[in-house]
Scaffold this motif. Structure first.
Motif, mmCIF file in Angstrom:
data_model
loop_
_atom_site.group_PDB
_atom_site.id
_atom_site.type_symbol
_atom_site.label_atom_id
_atom_site.label_comp_id
_atom_site.label_asym_id
_atom_site.label_seq_id
_atom_site.Cartn_x
_atom_site.Cartn_y
_atom_site.Cartn_z
ATOM 1 N N GLY A 1 0.802 -1.218 0.000
ATOM 2 C CA GLY A 1 0.000 0.000 0.000
ATOM 3 C C GLY A 1 0.834 1.265 0.000
ATOM 4 N N VAL A 2 2.087 1.158 0.446
ATOM 5 C CA VAL A 2 2.958 2.330 0.562
ATOM 6 C C VAL A 2 4.033 2.361 -0.509
ATOM 7 C CG1 VAL A 2 4.597 3.531 2.069
ATOM 8 C CG2 VAL A 2 2.556 2.459 3.042
ATOM 9 N N TYR A 3 4.594 1.187 -0.830
ATOM 10 C CA TYR A 3 5.750 1.113 -1.720
ATOM 11 C C TYR A 3 5.397 0.382 -3.021
ATOM 12 C CZ TYR A 3 8.035 2.206 2.701
ATOM 13 O OH TYR A 3 8.396 2.790 3.889
ATOM 14 N N THR A 4 6.253 0.573 -4.027
ATOM 15 C CA THR A 4 6.088 -0.086 -5.321
ATOM 16 C C THR A 4 7.208 -1.102 -5.501
ATOM 17 O OG1 THR A 4 5.100 1.886 -6.288
ATOM 18 C CG2 THR A 4 5.950 0.240 -7.816
ATOM 19 N N TYR A 5 6.870 -2.265 -6.063
ATOM 20 C CA TYR A 5 7.845 -3.331 -6.274
ATOM 21 C C TYR A 5 7.834 -3.763 -7.740
ATOM 22 C CZ TYR A 5 7.692 -3.475 -1.214
ATOM 23 O OH TYR A 5 7.753 -3.118 0.106
ATOM 24 N N ASP A 6 9.003 -4.180 -8.226
ATOM 25 C CA ASP A 6 9.076 -4.729 -9.580
ATOM 26 C C ASP A 6 8.510 -6.140 -9.620
ATOM 27 O OD1 ASP A 6 10.580 -2.626 -11.087
ATOM 28 O OD2 ASP A 6 12.017 -2.975 -9.492
ATOM 29 N N LEU B 1 10.724 -9.471 -15.014
ATOM 30 C CA LEU B 1 11.144 -8.077 -15.134
ATOM 31 C C LEU B 1 11.351 -7.669 -16.588
ATOM 32 C CD1 LEU B 1 13.663 -7.884 -12.164
ATOM 33 C CD2 LEU B 1 11.284 -7.157 -12.201
ATOM 34 N N ARG B 2 11.953 -8.571 -17.374
ATOM 35 C CA ARG B 2 12.165 -8.258 -18.797
ATOM 36 C C ARG B 2 10.835 -8.111 -19.519
ATOM 37 N NH1 ARG B 2 16.529 -12.155 -18.469
ATOM 38 N NH2 ARG B 2 15.130 -13.741 -19.282
ATOM 39 N N ARG B 3 9.897 -9.008 -19.248
ATOM 40 C CA ARG B 3 8.596 -8.939 -19.916
ATOM 41 C C ARG B 3 7.861 -7.657 -19.558
ATOM 42 N NH1 ARG B 3 8.022 -14.430 -18.405
ATOM 43 N NH2 ARG B 3 6.481 -13.874 -16.816
ATOM 44 N N ARG B 4 7.905 -7.292 -18.295
ATOM 45 C CA ARG B 4 7.102 -6.176 -17.825
ATOM 46 C C ARG B 4 7.722 -4.819 -18.147
ATOM 47 N NH1 ARG B 4 3.054 -6.162 -14.290
ATOM 48 N NH2 ARG B 4 1.988 -8.149 -14.010
ATOM 49 N N GLN B 5 9.048 -4.733 -18.110
ATOM 50 C CA GLN B 5 9.671 -3.423 -18.234
ATOM 51 C C GLN B 5 10.432 -3.223 -19.538
ATOM 52 O OE1 GLN B 5 11.989 -2.537 -14.767
ATOM 53 N NE2 GLN B 5 10.217 -2.497 -13.433
#
Length: 225
Positions: free
Chosen positions: A41-46, A116-120
């Motif tokens: 709810g506070v932070y963002t994660y890859d 990570l490669r697929r998403r970013q």
């Protein structure tokens, strides 16, 4: 890249954390759905590594919440439950992958990097922007095929900016993503300024086509010249 491990088995949690730290990921942990919910709810994660059987409920419940709230963090389920029904339920709920325990840490690393490669980076393990090239597998960056001598944090900052090309990145988001959730305990961002200053100087000296431009009072933006 920043990982959240949601796991209540202490040995497994520590083994995953230690391994991923050695692979140069920023790693945070949660041992319950409630703790994970608060962090997300506070932070963002890859990428979130999510166990199904947690002491206060099912990881599937948390996965449903993430998708319902349109939280786009990547999710890999890691579970001792290896039935086809469980795999299908996890994938149908929106998980990116499902890894059955026990597994080799090298496989976990490969699965995380694939997500990570697929998403970013559209599935690529190599990034090219102008005359900048980055090899994600080798953790190497170069300008016109000449290696850039970057320390770990400079490299992570460069990756963060390339995954947010032409977007305005504020200082707190950059600090939290590269240094972890405990950044809110820091007294100032002076250490960030120092790392970015060094990175900008190295890019300029190498003749890079990209520039990390300061936006006064707000943050930074990676642009191509």
């Amino acid at each position: 890249m920043k990982i959240l491990i949601v796991e209540d088995e202490q040995d497994m949690l520590q083994n995953m954390k230690d391994f991923l730290l050695k692979e140069n990921f920023v790693v945070e942990t949660a041992e319950s759905i409630a703790e994970a919910r608060n962090k997300i709810g506070v932070y963002t994660y890859d990428c979130i590594l999510l166990d199904i059987n947690l002491k206060d409920g099912s990881g599937f419940q948390l996965l449903e919440e993430l998708k319902r709230k349109n939280i786009e963090d990547g999710v890999i389920i890691v579970s001792a439950r290896n039935s086809l029904d469980d795999r299908l339920e996890g994938l149908n709920l929106g998980a990116d992958d499902y890894l059955a325990k026990p597994f080799h840490m090298a496989e976990l690393n490969a699965r995380v990097k694939a997500v990570l490669r697929r998403r970013q980076f559209n599935g690529n393990n190599k990034i090219k922007i102008g005359n900048l090239s980055i090899d994600l597998d080798e953790h190497e960056a170069s300008i016109d095929d000449n290696p850039l001598n970057l320390n770990r944090k400079e490299y992570e900052i460069l990756i963060f900016f390339t995954s947010n090309q032409n977007r305005l990145v504020n200082k707190s988001a950059l600090a939290e993503h590269v240094w972890g959730d405990h950044i809110d305990q820091a007294d100032s961002f002076e250490f960030i300024y120092s790392q970015i200053k060094n990175l900008r100087k190295k890019l300029k000296t190498a003749g890079a086509d990209i520039e990390i431009k300061a936006v006064y009072g707000i943050g930074y933006k990676l642009i191509t010249q």
